[in-house]
Design a protein around this motif. Structure first.
Motif, PDB file in Angstrom:
ATOM      1  N   UNK A  79       0.866  -1.182   0.000  1.00  0.00           N
ATOM      2  CA  UNK A  79       0.000   0.000   0.000  1.00  0.00           C
ATOM      3  C   UNK A  79       0.896   1.223   0.000  1.00  0.00           C
ATOM      4  N   UNK A  80       0.258   2.357  -0.201  1.00  0.00           N
ATOM      5  CA  UNK A  80       1.056   3.594  -0.227  1.00  0.00           C
ATOM      6  C   UNK A  80       1.733   3.824   1.104  1.00  0.00           C
ATOM      7  N   UNK A  81       1.053   3.429   2.213  1.00  0.00           N
ATOM      8  CA  UNK A  81       1.613   3.696   3.534  1.00  0.00           C
ATOM      9  C   UNK A  81       2.448   2.535   4.046  1.00  0.00           C
ATOM     10  N   UNK A  82       2.201   1.329   3.555  1.00  0.00           N
ATOM     11  CA  UNK A  82       2.946   0.157   4.001  1.00  0.00           C
ATOM     12  C   UNK A  82       3.407  -0.617   2.796  1.00  0.00           C
ATOM     13  N   UNK A  83       4.564  -0.253   2.220  1.00  0.00           N
ATOM     14  CA  UNK A  83       5.004  -0.827   0.952  1.00  0.00           C
ATOM     15  C   UNK A  83       5.554  -2.237   1.074  1.00  0.00           C
ATOM     16  N   UNK A  84       4.876  -3.102   1.866  1.00  0.00           N
ATOM     17  CA  UNK A  84       5.251  -4.504   1.883  1.00  0.00           C
ATOM     18  C   UNK A  84       6.412  -4.851   2.755  1.00  0.00           C
ATOM     19  N   UNK A  85       6.815  -3.992   3.650  1.00  0.00           N
ATOM     20  CA  UNK A  85       7.966  -4.309   4.506  1.00  0.00           C
ATOM     21  C   UNK A  85       7.480  -5.107   5.711  1.00  0.00           C
ATOM     22  N   UNK A  86       7.924  -6.351   5.819  1.00  0.00           N
ATOM     23  CA  UNK A  86       7.509  -7.198   6.936  1.00  0.00           C
ATOM     24  C   UNK A  86       8.019  -6.616   8.243  1.00  0.00           C
ATOM     25  N   UNK A  87       7.200  -6.721   9.295  1.00  0.00           N
ATOM     26  CA  UNK A  87       7.601  -6.224  10.606  1.00  0.00           C
ATOM     27  C   UNK A  87       7.231  -4.783  10.833  1.00  0.00           C
ATOM     28  N   UNK A  88       6.772  -4.057   9.796  1.00  0.00           N
ATOM     29  CA  UNK A  88       6.384  -2.659   9.938  1.00  0.00           C
ATOM     30  C   UNK A  88       4.868  -2.575  10.018  1.00  0.00           C
ATOM     31  N   UNK A  89       4.341  -1.858  11.008  1.00  0.00           N
ATOM     32  CA  UNK A  89       2.898  -1.741  11.148  1.00  0.00           C
ATOM     33  C   UNK A  89       2.314  -1.009   9.953  1.00  0.00           C
ATOM     34  N   UNK A  90       1.194  -1.498   9.405  1.00  0.00           N
ATOM     35  CA  UNK A  90       0.567  -0.788   8.283  1.00  0.00           C
ATOM     36  C   UNK A  90      -0.016   0.547   8.746  1.00  0.00           C
ATOM     37  N   UNK A 105      -2.794   3.372   7.419  1.00  0.00           N
ATOM     38  CA  UNK A 105      -3.799   3.823   6.452  1.00  0.00           C
ATOM     39  C   UNK A 105      -4.690   4.844   7.145  1.00  0.00           C
ATOM     40  N   UNK A 106      -5.411   5.614   6.336  1.00  0.00           N
ATOM     41  CA  UNK A 106      -6.332   6.607   6.895  1.00  0.00           C
ATOM     42  C   UNK A 106      -7.540   5.895   7.488  1.00  0.00           C
ATOM     43  N   UNK A 107      -8.304   6.626   8.293  1.00  0.00           N
ATOM     44  CA  UNK A 107      -9.491   6.043   8.925  1.00  0.00           C
ATOM     45  C   UNK A 107     -10.499   5.584   7.893  1.00  0.00           C
ATOM     46  N   UNK A 108     -10.648   6.388   6.840  1.00  0.00           N
ATOM     47  CA  UNK A 108     -11.611   6.020   5.787  1.00  0.00           C
ATOM     48  C   UNK A 108     -11.167   4.752   5.076  1.00  0.00           C
TER      49      UNK A 108
END
Length: 853
Positions: free
Chosen positions: A766-777, A779-782
């Protein structure tokens, strides 16, 4: 092994753990409970924790000698090593069949505890264990081996290495790496090494023989002798520092016929019987000692009934008070310390907590006295078995060189319960009626916990074992050194439990009645001791009490009065009779029969307690199997006639008597001068001494005064039983984290698996979580709400980041079921249950990759 199988071999301990099933993970967490405190978030964290120094040392300390030798051999083997190489280091060229038979179990134990991982052709010791066990100049290995040729020649000039090759009859090479490899190949080739050593001078071989079993280091002068020069020239000795040489590991292994250890011990030493007695003799002897233990505890607390010794400022009994207690109990001081500590461990004794703090019996002591004799004994026995306070260390020094006092701090030894249970279990494995040699018991414990007992024969576990044998005899668990039937029942639940029925070197029993030798020729890894639940302890204690009860003597309701003013109790007395007799007479001697002596002072004590002469005559007539002797009748009547004729009260004190001639006699007596008496009236004397001193002074002059109240009534001076406020028995100090139960293990494994799934499963970028394992995603509330609602419709599994009320962040894998009112209800794979989470605490959400969804 095929190339495909090699490709899937684990590359780390975390990958090896990931390949284990739930049963194997449960065995690991049960064997090493420190790994589950707190529960790891995933398998990577579990592997990291399993490799920490403290955890590895704790695991190594719980290995038996042969399993530890297997780990030590793997530490000196090439990394990674194959199974055959490791077995050769243990079994040697002669392929010792006992080692071959025990090796699979030892290797399985190391795998189970995650100290060794990898397939059979690529065995690896965890890095921390290798650092602890591999030889180094600062920390020699128990194997006695030195560094390898490659390690010893690191930093040596290439020219010098080529000279060694030439002297050893090897062709020179173009670089140092190939030269070292060529020399290593020579030293590991048995035939070529035999030829090389055949040409060695005898003096040179003597030098090698002195270094072969370690330590491998030696000193040389600037101009080595010819026998040393021959070895140095051929690399059979290599310099490590100016004036120091070392025997390379490969050379030592050749000289040892391939063995890593001088003495490999695949089988546990047998526990040798010292003597054998008839089981009935053992049981009756133990029962007699059990009853003596109850009498000793009662005598101790009766002596402290009105308040015992004061508590030291630092806590505990003073040396002087312990000596007084030993004299009162007529036992040596170490034995007195054991009984005092046992009463404290059972919750029968404590400090009263007052300003002038003293030791006294607790309210639980009165409840204990009301129990049947067998119930009182099981209370003491179970407190001893599970307690960590160790009376044997009393009189020693703590880490700050302070003397350890009875009932004081610093007496807990967390290994004590395990050693006590193990010693009794070893006794239970012997034939009925057989006692064990203490030295063989200690040797067996050293084998079962090799690292803990490696320091000396006088280590803590050895001392605990010897104390256990002595204390079990004093307590009546054993008789004549052999385990009694009721002692066997105390440990039966533990020895027959499925998780504990296999011990080191001992065969599994098919039932509690099976008697198997403790020196069976198969090796079984020793499982960690599993604590029994309160229900198991209560059940074992109840069985022991039922077996002991018929063997204990029945309390008697009578005594034998004799003409010499004594009474003989031919056995234990019923409590009301014993309590009254303790007031009316003094104990003169103990043993199989107790002898009481009647004196004017003891009779006066009974009268002071509110008994009349007629009461005493009736009591003796009722409880004597012989006629009441006339001298005893006269003694009671004479003391009673004079008792209370003088009355003492407080003026500060006065003496009142209707017989003024008696008062004249007192004033005329020179012994009364210290009381400073003067006549106030024909029947009253005043004194400047306090009433207690006046009472004692007149009694010492041969009179029998009685104290009176302000109203003129005779004061009854019954002994005042001082009790502490309610106290709980001291909690044992655990030897590390407690072993997890089945429920906790199941929940922990589910949480670890789910956390591992969350951390290793591929996610859609995703734009905020580009697939890096171990990193919390993120995203916006919506976006979070929309993704959740879509997953409810499609049944997809999502990866979310979540922050709880304490601010702790975690990642979870959930399957949303319902989204409404600002909450999402979902099946949480991490917790393996349905949970509801507030959406405002979800940091973000990501879909799992298609192949994992």
């Amino acid at each position: 092994m095929s190339s495909d199988e090699k490709q899937v071999a684990p590359r780390s301990l975390a990958e090896a753990l990931r390949a284990k099933d739930d049963g194997s993970l449960a065995a690991l967490l049960r064997a090493r409970p420190d790994l589950i405190t707190p529960v790891p978030t995933d398998l990577t964290q579990l592997a990291t924790r399993a490799g920490t120094r403290a955890s590895v040392i704790r695991a190594l300390e719980r290995l038996d000698r042969f399993t530890l030798q297997t780990a030590e051999a793997l530490a000196v083997a090439p990394e990674p090593a194959d199974r055959e190489t490791l077995l050769a280091l243990l079994a040697g060229d002669e392929n010792d069949p006992a080692v071959v038979g025990a090796f699979p179990h030892a290797l399985a134990a190391l795998r189970e505890q995650a100290l060794v991982w990898g397939p059979d052709d690529r065995l690896r010791l965890v890095r921390t264990a290798r650092e602890l066990l591999a030889p180094s100049p600062q920390h020699p290995s128990p194997t006695g081996l030195g560094p390898t040729v490659a390690e010893a020649t690191a930093g040596m000039s290439p020219g010098r290495i080529q000279e060694i090759l030439t002297a050893a009859g090897l062709p020179t090479t173009h670089d140092a790496v190939s030269a070292v490899a060529s020399l290593t190949a020579l030293f590991t080739d048995r035939a070529r090494m035999a030829d090389l050593l055949a040409a060695a001078p005898p003096d040179s071989l003597d030098v090698l023989s002195r270094l072969v079993w370690g330590p491998p280091y030696g000193q040389v002068t600037a101009e080595p002798a010819a026998r040393l020069r021959w070895l140095l020239d051929r690399g059979l000795l290599l310099p490590t520092a100016p004036g120091t040489v070392v025997l390379p590991r490969e050379v030592a292994l050749h000289l040892r016929a391939g063995r890593a250890h001088r003495s490999t011990e695949p089988l546990p030493p047998a526990v040798e019987p010292a003597a054998t007695h008839r089981p009935q003799v053992v049981d009756t002897t133990a029962a007699g000692q059990a009853y003596t233990s109850l009498a000793t505890i009662e005598e101790l607390l009766k002596d402290w009934d009105e308040g015992g010794p004061t508590v030291l400022r630092a806590g505990g009994l003073s040396v002087r008070d312990l000596k007084r207690t030993a004299v009162a109990l007529d036992v040596p001081e170490p034995v007195a310390a054991f009984w005092v500590e046992l009463a404290y461990a059972a919750g029968l004794l404590a400090s009263d907590g007052e300003a002038d703090e003293r030791y006294a019996a607790t309210p639980a002591y009165d409840e204990w006295l009301e129990l049947p004799a067998a119930g009182r004994w099981t209370r003491l026995a179970t407190a001893w078995l599970s307690g960590t306070r160790t009376a044997g260390v009393i009189g020693g020094r703590d880490t700050k060189e302070r003397t350890l006092a009875a009932l004081g701090p610093g007496l807990d030894r967390s290994a004590a319960p395990e050693v006590r249970h193990r010693v009794l279990t070893l006794l239970a494995a012997l034939p009925e009626g057989a006692s064990a040699s203490p030295d063989s018991v200690v040797a067996r414990l050293h084998w079962e916990r090799a690292l803990r007992g490696a320091a000396s024969s006088d280590d803590l576990r050895a001392r605990l074992a010897r104390w256990t044998l002595s204390e079990a005899e004093s307590l009546g668990i054993t008789g004549r050194g052999a385990l009694s039937a009721h002692g066997r029942a105390l440990i039966e639940a533990e020895s027959s439990a499925p998780a504990r029925e296999t011990d080191s070197g001992a065969e599994q029993a098919s039932g509690p009645g099976d008697k198997l030798p403790v020196h069976h020729h198969r090796h079984h890894p020793a499982p960690p001791p599993q604590p029994r639940s309160p229900a198991e302890l209560a059940s074992a204690a109840a069985r022991a009490g039922k077996l002991l009860a018929p063997l204990l003597p029945e309390p008697l309701d009578h005594v034998l009065l004799q003409a010499d003013l004594t009474a003989v109790a031919p056995g234990p007395l019923q409590r009301p009779l014993a309590d009254t007799l303790d007031v009316l007479a003094d104990v003169e001697s103990k043993g199989g029969a107790t002898v009481y002596r009647f004196t004017p002072g003891s009779v006066r004590r009974a009268l002071d307690a509110g008994r009349s002469a007629s009461d005493l005559h009736a009591f003796l007539s009722e409880h004597s199997r012989t006629p009441v002797p006339q001298p005893l009748t006269y003694l009671i009547d004479d003391v009673a006639r004079r008792h209370g004729h003088l009355r003492i009260g407080s003026a500060s004190a006065y003496v009142r008597c209707d017989d003024d001639a008696l008062l004249n006699e007192i004033i005329a007596d020179k012994r009364s001068q210290g009381l400073r008496l003067r006549r106030l009236a024909p029947t009253v004397l005043a004194a400047q001494a306090d009433p207690a001193a006046l009472l004692e002074g007149l009694r010492s002059m041969g009179f029998a005064p009685a104290a009176e109240s302000a109203e003129g009534d005779v004061l009854i001076t019954r002994a005042h039983a001082h009790r502490t406020p309610p106290r709980t028995a001291p909690e044992p100090v655990p030897d590390g984290p407690p072993s997890p139960d089945t429920t906790l293990l199941g929940a922990a494994i589910r949480a670890i698996r789910a956390g591992d799934l969350a951390s290793t499963t591929p996610h859609k970028p995703t734009a905020a979580a580009p697939g890096r394992n171990g990193t919390l995603p993120r995203t916006t509330s919506a976006e979070t709400l929309a993704t959740m609602q879509a997953a409810v419709l499609t049944g997809d599994t999502l990866w979310i980041g979540y922050v709880n009320a304490e601010g702790s962040a975690s990642q979870r894998v959930i399957a949303p079921i319902k989204v409404e009112g600002g909450f999402v209800t979902a099946y949480d794979h991490t917790a393996d249950e349905v949970r509801t989470y507030p959406l405002h605490r979800v940091t973000g959400v990501a879909e799992l990759a298609d192949e994992q969804a």
